[in-house]
Design a protein around this motif. Sequence first.
Motif, short mmCIF file in Angstrom:
data_model
loop_
_atom_site.label_atom_id
_atom_site.label_comp_id
_atom_site.label_asym_id
_atom_site.label_seq_id
_atom_site.Cartn_x
_atom_site.Cartn_y
_atom_site.Cartn_z
N ILE A 135 39.10 31.12 34.87
CA ILE A 135 39.83 31.05 36.28
C ILE A 135 38.77 30.76 37.31
O ILE A 135 39.17 29.91 38.15
CB ILE A 135 40.78 32.21 36.41
N ASP A 136 37.73 31.41 37.23
CA ASP A 136 36.56 31.40 38.26
C ASP A 136 36.16 29.59 38.27
O ASP A 136 35.96 29.27 39.20
CB ASP A 136 35.53 31.86 37.81
N GLU A 137 36.09 29.01 36.82
CA GLU A 137 35.64 27.65 37.23
C GLU A 137 36.79 26.72 37.78
O GLU A 137 36.45 25.97 38.45
CB GLU A 137 35.50 27.07 35.64
N THR A 138 38.06 27.31 37.54
CA THR A 138 39.09 26.23 37.90
C THR A 138 39.37 26.71 39.35
O THR A 138 39.68 25.70 40.44
CB THR A 138 40.23 26.23 37.19
N TYR A 139 39.63 27.83 39.62
CA TYR A 139 39.86 28.33 41.19
C TYR A 139 39.13 29.12 42.09
O TYR A 139 39.34 29.19 43.12
CB TYR A 139 41.41 29.51 40.93
N GLY A 140 37.93 29.16 41.51
CA GLY A 140 36.80 29.61 42.58
C GLY A 140 37.16 30.97 42.83
O GLY A 140 36.90 31.31 43.93
N MET A 141 37.46 31.85 41.77
CA MET A 141 37.67 33.27 42.24
C MET A 141 36.78 34.01 41.18
O MET A 141 36.85 33.52 39.98
CB MET A 141 39.08 33.89 41.86
N PHE A 142 35.98 35.05 41.82
CA PHE A 142 35.04 35.79 40.63
C PHE A 142 35.95 36.41 39.83
O PHE A 142 37.23 36.88 40.14
CB PHE A 142 34.24 36.83 41.64
N LYS A 143 35.27 36.89 38.78
CA LYS A 143 36.04 37.64 37.70
C LYS A 143 36.63 39.01 38.13
O LYS A 143 37.96 39.26 37.74
CB LYS A 143 34.96 37.96 36.43
N SER A 144 35.73 39.51 38.68
CA SER A 144 36.27 41.09 39.24
C SER A 144 37.71 40.72 40.01
O SER A 144 38.78 41.78 40.06
CB SER A 144 35.48 41.70 40.00
N THR A 145 37.58 39.87 40.91
CA THR A 145 38.84 39.34 41.98
C THR A 145 39.90 38.84 41.06
O THR A 145 41.19 39.24 41.36
CB THR A 145 38.41 38.28 42.97
N CYS A 146 39.77 38.12 40.08
CA CYS A 146 40.85 37.62 39.13
C CYS A 146 41.54 38.96 38.27
O CYS A 146 42.76 38.93 38.47
CB CYS A 146 40.31 37.00 38.05
N LEU A 147 40.74 39.84 37.98
CA LEU A 147 41.22 41.03 37.26
C LEU A 147 42.05 41.88 38.26
O LEU A 147 43.20 42.66 37.86
CB LEU A 147 40.21 41.78 36.84
N ASP A 148 41.40 42.11 39.53
CA ASP A 148 42.19 42.88 40.71
C ASP A 148 43.23 42.26 40.82
O ASP A 148 44.58 42.84 40.72
CB ASP A 148 41.29 43.03 41.63
N THR A 149 43.64 40.98 40.86
CA THR A 149 44.71 40.18 41.19
C THR A 149 45.79 40.25 40.11
O THR A 149 47.01 40.64 40.51
CB THR A 149 44.17 38.73 41.45
N PHE A 150 45.19 40.06 38.81
CA PHE A 150 46.24 40.18 37.65
C PHE A 150 46.85 41.53 37.81
O PHE A 150 47.88 41.77 37.80
CB PHE A 150 45.43 39.83 36.44
N SER A 151 45.96 42.78 37.94
CA SER A 151 46.38 44.16 37.88
C SER A 151 47.50 44.16 38.89
O SER A 151 48.68 44.81 38.61
CB SER A 151 45.38 45.13 38.02
N GLU A 152 47.12 43.90 40.13
CA GLU A 152 48.03 43.93 41.23
C GLU A 152 49.29 43.30 41.01
O GLU A 152 50.37 43.72 41.16
CB GLU A 152 47.35 43.41 42.56
N PHE A 153 49.16 42.01 40.46
CA PHE A 153 50.56 41.21 40.01
C PHE A 153 51.39 41.93 39.21
O PHE A 153 52.58 42.29 39.29
CB PHE A 153 50.17 39.99 39.80
#
Length: 194
Positions: A135-153
């Motif tokens: 996801i970081d490669e495609t959307y420019g979002m750090f791994k930790s932010t991706c995991l936080d976003t996924f958890s919140e979602f």
Amino acid sequence: MRREDKESDEDDEAWHNTQYVAAMATTMVCQPIEEQPQWDGSVACCSYNPRNRAMTHANLINNYVNPNSVYIEDDFRHHFQIRHHIFECLLHHVCQVNPYFQQRLDKVSRHGFSPHKKVTVALRMMAYGSSADSIDETYGMFKSTCLDTFSEFCNTIVQLYKEEYLREPNEEDMDRLICKAEDHGFLGMIGSLN
């Protein structure tokens, strides 16, 4: 196919898509997510890797949301595993309930990630089991932010839809499923399930 049948099939598909997202979110909420160190801004030993949030957001909107977007409805459905109007409905509901999904300014007054990008990241991780690194490669979002976003979602989806989609089917649901199965030639479908 009659128009009423087509609308009924689309309503059923929308119901099933939302039920699928709710069920997947419930499954993900029950699984532990790798703990990430919590940083409060920049850290002296770490370098800042600039992410062009505005450009990746513009690409996302141009590819999927604009009236003359690159991808059509069928492409959207293939890429996200849900229809576009369901995505917009989820986006709207999630932003209303959880302030995490509202776009904010960071500590240096740069715009944070857009709600579209946050929901997109969560759905892509859910639909494809994508890793946070991809996801970081495609959307420019750090791994930790991706995991936080996924958890919140996932937590927000469960909170929003558990009463409607994560319950035992009632008599009305069963009647609708039986009629749909019989229309497609599957008589006694519900009775065969154990």
